[in-house]
Design an enzyme around this catalytic site. Structure first.
Site, PDB file in Angstrom:
ATOM      1  N   GLY A 292       0.087   1.512  -4.178  1.00  0.00           N
ATOM      2  CA  GLY A 292      -0.525   1.094  -2.921  1.00  0.00           C
ATOM      3  C   GLY A 292       0.194   1.662  -1.716  1.00  0.00           C
ATOM      4  O   GLY A 292       0.665   2.806  -1.722  1.00  0.00           O
ATOM      5  N   SER A 293       0.311   0.845  -0.685  1.00  0.00           N
ATOM      6  CA  SER A 293       0.844   1.329   0.593  1.00  0.00           C
ATOM      7  C   SER A 293       2.315   1.670   0.558  1.00  0.00           C
ATOM      8  O   SER A 293       2.826   2.289   1.493  1.00  0.00           O
ATOM      9  CB  SER A 293       0.584   0.286   1.685  1.00  0.00           C
ATOM     10  OG  SER A 293      -0.800   0.192   1.951  1.00  0.00           O
TER      11      SER A 293
END
Length: 577
Positions: A292-293
């Site tokens: 993810g981020s």
């Protein structure tokens, strides 16, 4: 009158018989004197041959200790009960006593021995308790014996089980570092000649033939105090958020040493009879996930490394979404025209996608590969996964865009924290070590120092009041990090209600010492964002570790007024009530 007549008639016969008896007795007596006193070596040799045996001298496995010498695994002497079936059946009437002592039925004991009648040696109970051994020995049943062995004991129990692993009943490594360093830890049995009695018990040690060699000590990189702190906080977070599982890895960025590695659910290696096999798995090393981020700092690093971007380069993210082919990439809200630094601060998917798509695929792939994605860390931990990073020549625009914010590739928590250690260490990658490192460590430069310094400065804004990771802040210390909230991939696509909560951080920011990654799998509480679920775990563990490891603060408030020394005389100083 008749009797005297008979005796008188055969005096010679009487004395002849008596002489034979006396001569026989004299021969037997002289023979006995000869064998017992003058030449007793023959009988002694043959008697000893039936009672002298060569037996093994068991060696114990090497002890495992933490970096400070605190024991994490040790071997304790125990006895195992074994029998020779044929001999035991000579006292079959005593089976009820033996069965009762062993906690078996007479039928089970009988069937067990009968099925193995051709064997000279079978175990009835491995690693028996001292009370049971005494009880069985007191029965003095022919053919029943005990054998000295060693049993592994783990003082830290479930706190360090995933990293230490365990051994089987034969003291051979089966999981974790017990398996990885089995040859180093294993000892070598010796041999000795002993005298045994009719019950096969050793009554005298005659001579040592070959001494035993104990296994070598294994000194790990982890600190047991930090390991316990990490275990406690991760377990509390998984329980509070009713999560499926969790992992935490902490690295010393200056040496590559693993300071702590814990997982949930855990297990007690001292008692594994009722546990599931899945509990043994060290998820921090074997399980992969889409980051993810937490991938965005590396996307930005690739942009800076290309020379196309600086921290202040403007990126238009309006109107809060971005169409790439048939795919729409969205931000939490419309951030408008922002710079590269704000892409990290606000965790903009649109901004990260535009940076990635402006780069040549090969250049982007090269940066990700250099920091370790798609390949093993080389830690030599059993079962380590290398994650996945597909070849750049097969990337579509959508794949390249989604990869910029952590979808379309997979990593392990160990891989991710290793990559973050590169940012913390000025672009130099050090090898991962589960053993304590002595002296300096040489690494390989994979990113320019300037690029990593710029990225670290951006990541520090994430832990500010304006960032998504403010709950990772530690009072008195500057912290930098990145949050990640990942939609979990299930069969048929991405789930709308299953998440991975991730936080990756480095501290202290002024002189980075430690990097940490926390992953919480499927939190089911009121929150699922990485900045809410995982970031507080980072704060509590890192703050406690700083106290334990005596790391000085780097963000103390400035002193605005001078501090004057006390000029009172000793007799003028007043105490407090």
């Amino acid at each position: 009158m008749k009797l005297r007549t008979v005796q008188a008639q055969y005096p010679v016969r009487r004395w002849l018989v008596l002489s034979f008896f006396l001569c026989g007795m004299a021969v037997l007596a002289s023979r006995a004197v000869y064998l017992q006193l003058l030449n007793n070596d023959f009988l002694k040799e043959h008697g000893d041959a039936r009672s002298i045996r060569v037996v093994d001298i068991p060696s114990h496995r090497g002890v495992i200790v933490d970096r400070n010498g605190e024991q994490l695994a040790m071997s304790t002497p125990v006895d195992s009960i074994w029998v020779t079936p044929k001999k035991v059946f000579e006292d079959v009437e005593r089976f009820p006593e033996l069965a009762a002592a062993l906690g078996m039925t007479v039928k089970d004991l009988h069937e067990t021995l009968r099925a193995r009648m051709n064997r000279d040696f079978i175990y009835l109970k491995r690693h028996a308790t001292p009370d049971l051994v005494k009880k069985v020995q007191a029965l003095e049943i022919r053919g029943v014996s005990t054998q000295r062995e060693y049993k592994r004991y783990y003082p830290a129990a479930e706190v360090a089980s995933h990293i230490i692993g365990f051994t089987n009943v034969d003291d051979q490594g089966q999981e974790g570092l017990e398996l990885a360093y089995d040859d180093w830890l294993s000892g070598k049995n010796g041999k000795k000649r002993v005298l045994k009695d009719r019950l096969n018990r050793i009554v005298q040690n005659i001579e040592s033939i070959e001494p035993s060699e104990p296994g070598k000590e294994l000194r790990l990189s982890i600190d047991r105090r930090v390991q316990y702190l990490a275990y406690r906080e991760l377990a509390a977070a998984v329980k509070y958020h009713r999560a499926k599982s969790g992992s935490l890895v902490m690295l010393d960025v200056r040496t590559g040493e693993v300071m702590a590695m814990v997982g949930q659910p855990s297990y007690n290696p001292n008692n594994r009879e009722t546990l599931k096999g899945s509990f043994y798995r060290n998820r921090a090393v074997t399980d992969v996930f889409e980051p993810g981020s937490t991938m965005k700092p590396f996307t930005v690093a690739a942009g800076l490394d290309s020379g196309l971007y600086s921290p202040h380069t403007a990126i238009e993210t309006s109107p809060g979404f971005y169409k790439v082919g048939d795919h729409t990439i969205r931000d939490m809200r419309n951030y408008g025209n922002i710079n590269v630094s704000t892409v990290i601060t606000k965790s903009s998917n649109v901004g990260a996608s535009k940076i990635a798509l402006s780069l040549e695929p090969e250049k982007f792939w090269d940066v990700l590969s250099r920091v370790g994605f798609g390949q093993s860390t080389g830690s030599a931990f059993p079962g380590e996964s290398s994650g996945s990073l597909s070849p750049y020549n097969a990337w579509s625009d959508v794949e390249m865009a989604t990869m910029s914010f952590g979808y379309g590739l997979s990593v392990t928590p160990l891989q991710l924290v290793h990559a973050y250690s590169v940012l913390a260490n000025g672009g130099v990658m050090l090898p991962i070590s589960f053993l304590k490192v002595e002296g300096s460590v040489s690494g390989k430069r994979v990113l320019p120092e300037k690029v990593t310094r710029q990225v670290r400065k951006m990541m520090e804004t994430v832990v500010s009041d304006q960032g998504t990771g403010k709950r990772a802040a530690i009072r008195g210390y500057r912290v930098l990090g990145k949050t990640g909230t990942v939609y979990k991939y299930i069969r048929g696509g991405y789930s709308d209600d299953r998440y991975l909560s991730v936080f990756a951080g480095i501290a202290p920011a002024s002189q980075p010492r430690y990097a940490m990654v926390i992953l919480i799998d499927e939190p089911r509480g009121d929150h699922h964002y990485g900045g809410v679920v995982a970031a507080p775990v980072f704060s509590r563990v890192m703050e406690g570790a700083f106290r334990i490891l005596n790391v000085p603060p780097d963000d103390l408030p400035a002193i605005t007024s001078p501090i004057m020394a006390n000029h009172h005389k000793p007799d003028q100083i007043q105490g407090f009530d």
